[in-house]
Design an enzyme around this catalytic site. Sequence first.
Site, short mmCIF file in Angstrom:
data_model
loop_
_atom_site.label_atom_id
_atom_site.label_comp_id
_atom_site.label_asym_id
_atom_site.label_seq_id
_atom_site.Cartn_x
_atom_site.Cartn_y
_atom_site.Cartn_z
N LYS A 80 3.24 9.92 8.77
CA LYS A 80 2.58 9.43 9.99
C LYS A 80 3.26 9.89 11.29
CE LYS A 80 0.16 5.51 7.89
NZ LYS A 80 -1.25 5.66 8.18
N ASP B 19 9.25 2.49 1.28
CA ASP B 19 8.11 3.20 1.86
C ASP B 19 8.07 2.85 3.35
OD1 ASP B 19 5.68 4.01 2.83
OD2 ASP B 19 4.50 3.25 1.14
N PHE C 80 0.86 -1.19 0.00
CA PHE C 80 0.00 0.00 0.00
C PHE C 80 0.89 1.23 0.00
CE2 PHE C 80 -2.41 3.50 1.78
CZ PHE C 80 -3.57 3.44 1.01
#
Length: 404
Positions: A263, A226, A141
Site C-alpha cells: 500500500k 501483516d 484480512f
Amino acid sequence: MTTQPPLHSVPRAEDLYAKFVVPSANRGLTLVRGQGARVWDDQGRTYLDLGGGVAVNSLGHAHPAITDTLARQSATLIHSSNLYYNPWQGELARRLVGLTGAGKMFFCNSGAEANEALIKLARKWGHASGRYEVITATNSFHGRTMATLSATGQDKIKVGFDPLVPGFVTVPYNDLAAVEAAITPKTAAILVEGIQGEGGVYVATPEYLLGLRKLADDRNLLLLMDAVQCGYFRTGQWQSFQRILETTPGGDAFRPDAIAMAKSLGAGFPMGAVWFREPYQDVFGPGTHGTTYGGSPLACAVALTVLDVLERENLAENIRARGDELIAGLNKLAGTRGIAAVRGFGGLVGFQMKDEEAAPVVARLTQAGLLLVPAANRTVRVLSPLNVTADEIAEALAIIESAL
Ligand SMILES: Cc1ncc(COP(=O)(O)O)c(C=O)c1O
C-alpha cells in the site's frame, strides 16, 4: 502514435465496465483527476478524498515529487528483473532495514504477495521439524490469493473457493489464551495485524503483542505481522506496534520476526515488501522464492522518494496530530450522529455505526462530497493521506456532521 478520441465521444466508463470488466467489485464514481486530497469525477464534481485509495495514497494525488521521480526514472531504467542488481532496490532495502531493525528485505508487488512470502517463510522454516500450521486471527484480512484468503479470518471472502489451502487455524483477536490453546506440534507461526483494517479498525492491545512475542519465543514459533494497511507511518509511528507500545515499559524492544508491507510503500505505485529479522533473513536462498517485477528500479525509486518526502516534511508527526483532531471531532459527534465507537490512530481511523451498515453511510457521505471506505462490523474508515491538513480534517468533520 495513437490519438485519444475527444472525451464526449467515449462511452461512459460504467458502460464499458458493464460489458468488458469482470464484476468482482462494487464501484461508485468515475474518477478522472486528483490533486492533493481532492479528486474530480467525470461530471466535474469535486470530492475530499480521505479514503486514500484504501490506505495507499499516503502523499495524496499528483504529488510533484512522485511525478518527477516517475518521469526521471522511466527515462533511465524502468525494469530489469531480479536476474540483475539494481542500485535503487539495494538503497531502498538499506533504508527500510534502518527503520525496522537488523535483517533483510524481499520485494514483491502487492499486500497479498507480501503475506504469501510470510506464509512461505513459515512453511520453509518449519519444514525440517515437520511444522507448517499458522495461527491467524478472527476478523483478519490478509489478501485474495488462495493462501492469503485461507489465512484470513473472515468467512465471507472464502465462499465458493474451497478446498482452501490447509494449515491455518483462526482464533479470536486480542485473546492470548486462545492462541496458546491453538498451538499444536504442527504449529510454525502466528500471523496478526497490529490493527485490523478491513475487519473494522480493531487495535491490538499492548498485552497481546508482548504476550505473542513471549509465546513465540517460549514455543519456538515465528511471529509474523501483516502491516500492509496499518504500517508505514500511518499511525504516526513507522509501524503500528510502535504506536501501540510507545508508552508500555519494554515496548521499544518489541519486534516480530517478519513484517509484510505494501500500500503506502509506493504511494500509488503498486509494490510490496517483506522485512525478515535476523536470523530468518536467509531462509529464502537462491531460487526458493521470487517474482519478475519485485523491486524494479521504477518501483524502488518511487518508494525512495516517498520515504524522502515523509521524512523531510515530518508527515508522521502531521498524521498523528491530524488523527487526534479527527478522533476528538468524531467523539464529539458520537452521541448525536448514530456513531457507536471511534477507533484507531492517525491515518487509520474507524467510526462504527450503531445500527447502519457502513456501505450506505459511505454512499451518503460521497453524495455530500467526502470519500471514505467501508469496513466490516458497520465501521467506516478514514484513511487520510499523511499530508492531510487541519482544514481538510475540519471540512471532513463538517461533512460528516451534516450528512449523518
Ligand atoms: C492487512 C491487509 N493485508 C493484505 C491486504 C491485501 O493487499 P493487496 O490488495 O495489495 O493484495 C490488504 C488489503 O486491503 C490488507 O488490508
